[in-house]
Design a protein around this motif. Structure first.
Motif, short mmCIF file in Angstrom:
data_model
loop_
_atom_site.label_atom_id
_atom_site.label_comp_id
_atom_site.label_asym_id
_atom_site.label_seq_id
_atom_site.Cartn_x
_atom_site.Cartn_y
_atom_site.Cartn_z
N GLU A 156 0.83 -1.21 0.00
CA GLU A 156 0.00 0.00 0.00
C GLU A 156 0.87 1.26 0.00
O GLU A 156 0.62 2.21 -0.75
CB GLU A 156 -0.93 -0.01 1.21
CG GLU A 156 -1.92 -1.17 1.24
CD GLU A 156 -2.90 -1.11 0.09
OE1 GLU A 156 -3.19 0.02 -0.37
OE2 GLU A 156 -3.37 -2.18 -0.35
N TRP A 159 2.50 1.74 -3.41
CA TRP A 159 1.63 2.35 -4.42
C TRP A 159 1.52 3.86 -4.21
O TRP A 159 1.42 4.62 -5.18
CB TRP A 159 0.24 1.72 -4.37
CG TRP A 159 0.14 0.42 -5.10
CD1 TRP A 159 0.01 -0.83 -4.56
CD2 TRP A 159 0.15 0.23 -6.52
NE1 TRP A 159 -0.05 -1.78 -5.54
CE2 TRP A 159 0.04 -1.16 -6.76
CE3 TRP A 159 0.26 1.09 -7.60
CZ2 TRP A 159 0.02 -1.69 -8.04
CZ3 TRP A 159 0.25 0.57 -8.88
CH2 TRP A 159 0.12 -0.81 -9.09
N ASP A 231 1.51 -7.73 -6.15
CA ASP A 231 0.16 -7.88 -5.61
C ASP A 231 -0.51 -9.15 -6.10
O ASP A 231 -1.19 -9.84 -5.33
CB ASP A 231 -0.69 -6.66 -5.98
CG ASP A 231 -0.37 -5.45 -5.13
OD1 ASP A 231 0.33 -5.60 -4.11
OD2 ASP A 231 -0.79 -4.33 -5.49
#
Length: 259
Positions: A156, A159, A231
């Protein structure tokens, strides 16, 4: 064990000879190669990036980039991309190590590894571990959510950093057009004899705007490809771990989310 030393130890291990007469040895070698497929793909991708960087250095592109952007935003974007790419390699190796732990559990080795997210999750399902944690009454769904967070949580932030490259490119674009506007505002009267010097001064801000935007977009695309594969690998690893915990697969199965 530090990451570089662990990588060297993994790469220096002798390969298992594949023999037709010994299918068990061949299956073990294929399992390990499948578990570390993501890291091997990242090594190939990093090698291509390094080769491209060397070609750009040979043609003096890096020097031109540094000279064309006096704000230094282009170099900041490149530094962010380089450090994030190294992090992707570290994360790929860690996920492959988790896949190897899952392979050991599938083959019947119930080793307890609290430092591993997959090993800790599967260890909590053992009767001895369940008896110790019975007063906590942790539901299996909550444990699965914790496992998903441990597998996906670090991505997370990555990103978010990937989006920073676009924002830095837009910042450079705003600064470049601001410089261009200031240079136009300083023009009192137009002299055709000085048109070449005038155009050179005006294109400086425009070059900063276009250069930072282009570098930010390219870095965002290349880093996004790496994060997407990480991912997807984590998704497959989570699904395989939950399937192993639920007893949906029996016996030794080739492990690892092969991509």
């Amino acid at each position: 064990m530090s990451f570089p030393r662990a990588v060297l130890r993994h790469l220096s291990k002798p390969k298992v000879e594949r023999s037709v007469r010994n299918p068990d040895v061949r299956e073990a070698g294929d399992t390990r190669e499948s578990a570390y497929s993501l890291f091997h793909h990242w090594l190939s991708f990093a090698g291509l990036l390094l080769f491209g960087a060397c070609l750009l250095w040979q043609h003096q592109v890096w020097t031109a980039l540094a000279g064309a952007d006096p704000t230094g935003i282009t170099l900041i974007i490149i530094a962010v991309f380089g450090s994030s790419t190294l992090w992707c390699g570290f994360r790929s190796y860690r996920l492959c190590a988790e896949a190897e732990v899952l392979a050991a559990w599938r083959s019947g080795s119930r080793r307890i590894d609290p430092g591993s997210a997959v090993g800790g999750f599967l260890s909590s399902l053992l009767p001895a571990a369940a008896a110790k944690t019975e007063p906590l009454k942790t539901p299996l769904r909550l444990q699965a959510d914790i496992l998903a967070e441990r597998l996906h949580g670090p991505s997370e932030s990555a990103w978010w950093i990937n989006g920073i490259q676009i924002k830095l490119g837009l910042l450079g674009k705003v600064i470049g057009f601001s410089i261009l506007a200031l240079q136009i505002a300083r023009i009192d009267n137009f002299d055709p004899a000085q048109s070449q010097t005038l155009l050179r001064s005006l294109t400086g801000g425009l070059g900063i705007a276009l250069l930072t935007t282009a570098v930010g977009l390219v870095g965002n695309i290349l880093l996004g490809l790496q994060l997407m594969r990480i991912d997807r690998y984590a998704d497959r690893l989570l699904a395989d771990t939950l399937a192993c915990a639920g007893g949906e697969q029996a016996g030794p199965v080739p492990a690892g989310p092969a991509r």
